[in-house]
Enzyme design. Structure first.
Site, PDB file in Angstrom:
ATOM      1  CG  ASP A   1      -2.055   0.979   1.111  1.00  0.00           C
ATOM      2  OD1 ASP A   1      -3.211   0.544   0.968  1.00  0.00           O
ATOM      3  OD2 ASP A   1      -1.784   2.210   1.164  1.00  0.00           O
ATOM      4  CB  ILE A   2       0.756   4.298  -2.101  1.00  0.00           C
ATOM      5  CG1 ILE A   2       1.837   5.197  -2.666  1.00  0.00           C
ATOM      6  CG2 ILE A   2      -0.500   5.069  -1.764  1.00  0.00           C
ATOM      7  CD1 ILE A   2       1.471   5.813  -4.015  1.00  0.00           C
TER       8      ILE A   2
ATOM      9  CG  ASN B   1     -12.551  -0.609   3.649  1.00  0.00           C
ATOM     10  OD1 ASN B   1     -13.008  -1.023   4.711  1.00  0.00           O
ATOM     11  ND2 ASN B   1     -11.362  -0.038   3.563  1.00  0.00           N
TER      12      ASN B   1
ATOM     13  CB  VAL C   1      -9.115   2.009  -4.978  1.00  0.00           C
ATOM     14  CG1 VAL C   1      -8.737   1.492  -6.368  1.00  0.00           C
ATOM     15  CG2 VAL C   1      -8.151   3.112  -4.541  1.00  0.00           C
TER      16      VAL C   1
ATOM     17  CG  HIS D   1      -8.532  -2.750  -2.398  1.00  0.00           C
ATOM     18  ND1 HIS D   1      -9.475  -2.114  -3.191  1.00  0.00           N
ATOM     19  CD2 HIS D   1      -8.452  -2.024  -1.261  1.00  0.00           C
ATOM     20  CE1 HIS D   1      -9.922  -1.048  -2.559  1.00  0.00           C
ATOM     21  NE2 HIS D   1      -9.323  -0.977  -1.375  1.00  0.00           N
TER      22      HIS D   1
ATOM     23  CG  HIS E   1      -6.855  -2.974   3.081  1.00  0.00           C
ATOM     24  ND1 HIS E   1      -6.142  -1.807   2.907  1.00  0.00           N
ATOM     25  CD2 HIS E   1      -8.074  -2.743   2.526  1.00  0.00           C
ATOM     26  CE1 HIS E   1      -6.897  -0.908   2.286  1.00  0.00           C
ATOM     27  NE2 HIS E   1      -8.079  -1.445   2.047  1.00  0.00           N
TER      28      HIS E   1
END
Ligand code: 5GP
Length: 133
Positions: A34-35, A92, A101, A105, A107
């Site tokens: 993750d950024i 989410n 986004v 995805h 996490h």
């Protein structure tokens, strides 16, 4: 009905139009850091197929894609060395969960004690949390 936008950030990462720090890639999934990490280890695992969120994925993905994604989640956590200490996974979906986004995805968070599962919480600004009964 899910409305997938092929120009979302993770679609661009999948097409190598944007860089990512890859952890694992399989036929069905890609895992990358993750950024904006929320823990010492924070990695995202995404399916290669175009799914908006878990709701879309659960309804429309093939058995192979579903097994492929979840196998990649487990393998990624193992590769990251998180199995012994422990880790948390979350995904989410939509407004209440603050999905940002719109490509599914998962996490993976770990690397330190993570505290209780949920803290605080807030109200989305558009009031969409209110039930219309
Ligand atoms: P969401 O709120 O949708 O569950 O999480 C989106 C996640 O994507 C956030 O944790 C955010 O830091 C991460 N993110 C957003 N843009 C990028 C990007 O360009 N590259 C990477 N690696 N992560 C991103």
């Amino acid at each position: 009905m899910a409305n997938y936008d092929g120009n979302n950030i993770f679609a661009k990462i999948l097409r190598n139009e944007l860089p990512s720090k890859k952890v694992l890639e399989t036929d069905y999934a890609l895992a990358f850091h993750d950024i904006n990490p929320q823990a010492p280890v924070h990695v995202l695992v995404i399916p290669k197929g175009p799914y908006v969120s878990m709701d879309d994925f659960a309804a429309n993905a093939s058995s192979e894609e579903i097994v492929g994604l979840w196998s990649a989640v487990g393998e990624t956590a193992n590769t990251l060395g998180l199995v012994e200490g422990g880790y948390r996974i979350l995904s989410n979906h939509s407004v209440h969960a603050h999905q940002d986004v719109f490509h599914l995805h998962i996490h993976i968070l770990g690397g330190r004690p993570l505290g209780p599962m949920l803290e605080g919480g807030d109200v989305p600004p558009d009031g969409s949390w209110q039930r219309s009964e």
